[in-house]
Design a protein around this motif. Structure first.
Motif, mmCIF file in Angstrom:
data_model
loop_
_atom_site.group_PDB
_atom_site.id
_atom_site.type_symbol
_atom_site.label_atom_id
_atom_site.label_comp_id
_atom_site.label_asym_id
_atom_site.label_seq_id
_atom_site.Cartn_x
_atom_site.Cartn_y
_atom_site.Cartn_z
ATOM 1 N N PHE A 114 -18.894 -8.544 5.156
ATOM 2 C CA PHE A 114 -20.329 -8.819 5.170
ATOM 3 C C PHE A 114 -20.589 -10.241 5.665
ATOM 4 O O PHE A 114 -21.439 -10.475 6.528
ATOM 5 C CB PHE A 114 -20.902 -8.648 3.755
ATOM 6 N N HIS A 117 -19.780 -10.937 9.430
ATOM 7 C CA HIS A 117 -20.676 -10.318 10.410
ATOM 8 C C HIS A 117 -22.148 -10.606 10.124
ATOM 9 O O HIS A 117 -23.035 -10.014 10.749
ATOM 10 C CB HIS A 117 -20.436 -8.808 10.454
ATOM 11 N N ILE A 119 -24.053 -9.882 7.588
ATOM 12 C CA ILE A 119 -24.806 -8.782 6.955
ATOM 13 C C ILE A 119 -25.314 -9.273 5.607
ATOM 14 O O ILE A 119 -24.538 -9.760 4.780
ATOM 15 C CB ILE A 119 -23.909 -7.543 6.786
ATOM 16 N N THR A 160 -22.638 0.564 4.308
ATOM 17 C CA THR A 160 -23.314 -0.484 5.071
ATOM 18 C C THR A 160 -22.455 -0.954 6.235
ATOM 19 O O THR A 160 -22.958 -1.145 7.354
ATOM 20 C CB THR A 160 -23.636 -1.681 4.151
ATOM 21 N N HIS A 164 -23.418 -0.719 10.372
ATOM 22 C CA HIS A 164 -23.386 -1.854 11.304
ATOM 23 C C HIS A 164 -22.198 -1.790 12.260
ATOM 24 O O HIS A 164 -21.945 -2.751 13.002
ATOM 25 C CB HIS A 164 -23.350 -3.163 10.507
#
Length: 264
Positions: A114, A117, A119, A160, A164
């Protein structure tokens, strides 16, 4: 058209969402467990599961773990050597701890991806959460409830990352299957331990008074429940460093993103 009959933003419902029917179907399909013979006290704890995997594993496996752990710790002690029972309890506790640590590493790995990237938002479920008050009979039951909660936390993180395109759908499926198998394996281990102790309790007194058996001998067919594909000893590795989390590649020596989250 008069303004009084014009549709408003609050009156329009673009998508029909679940109003609790999913949870009712999950609960209805599972056999009700009979706790009437359990005379132990229990601590009432709130539990909440949002993922489909968390809900179903809770309904199918939690009662199995609870009843078998109760048999091991309470009923088996009335007929068998307490030291033998204690060894079985230790083996079950080690199994719980190993899978719990593996889930912690998987969650840490997902959070590292996460961050790498950028996120910031986690996928959420449109179905209603399964909220229930649980009577916890033992420390093993409490540990297993926490284990189910960690699995429930990991599932939307993986989804998630797939949304993505950090990891592929196939990698998510592999990771999901691995985690579910490990969590199911703990309840299966408790059942196998209890079955082995039950056989010893039903054996002639001469055998019961003989030499103690090891923990591995309490499982069916002479096999140890601490070995095999469900054993968590080679489970999810520690989270990958953030610098590596964004790397990709299909080379022979390269790891995929899902393998950095968790892999066999």
């Amino acid at each position: 058209m008069h303004n009084d009959v014009l549709p408003t933003a609050t009156s329009l419902q673009i998508v029909r969402v679940d109003q609790g029917g999913v949870n009712e179907r999950i609960l209805a399909r599972e056999a009700k467990v009979d706790y009437r013979r359990v005379e132990a006290a229990s601590v009432k704890m709130p539990a909440c599961f949002t993922s489909a995997e968390g809900k179903r594993l809770f309904v199918r496996m939690f009662a199995t773990l609870q009843l078998n752990a109760h048999f091991i710790s309470v009923i088996a002690r009335t007929r068998l050597d307490p030291e033998d029972v204690a060894r079985v309890e230790t083996a079950l506790r080690e199994r719980l701890d190993a899978v719990s640590a593996a889930l912690d590493r998987a969650i840490d790995g997902a959070e590292a991806l996460f961050k790498a990237h950028g996120i910031t938002r986690v996928a959420t479920y449109d179905t209603r959460a399964l909220e229930i008050e649980v009577g916890v009979l033992s420390s093993s039951g409490r540990r297993y409830l926490e284990l189910l909660g960690k699995l429930d936390q990991l599932m939307p993180l993986l989804q998630t990352l797939e949304i993505h395109e950090v990891i592929t759908t196939r990698e998510v499926d592999k990771q999901r299957a691995l985690v579910k198998r490990q969590v199911r394996g703990v309840a299966t281990a408790a059942r196998n331990f209890a079955s082995g102790l039950r056989r010893r309790m039903n054996a002639p007194e001469v055998e019961i008074e003989g030499q103690g058996h090891s923990v591995e001998e309490t499982t069916p067919d002479g096999a140890s429940v601490l070995t095999g594909e469900d054993a968590p000893t080679a489970a999810l590795p520690p989270a990958a460093p953030v610098a590596e989390a964004g790397a990709s590649g299909e080379g022979e020596n390269d790891e995929t993103s899902a393998q950095r989250v968790a892999t066999m």
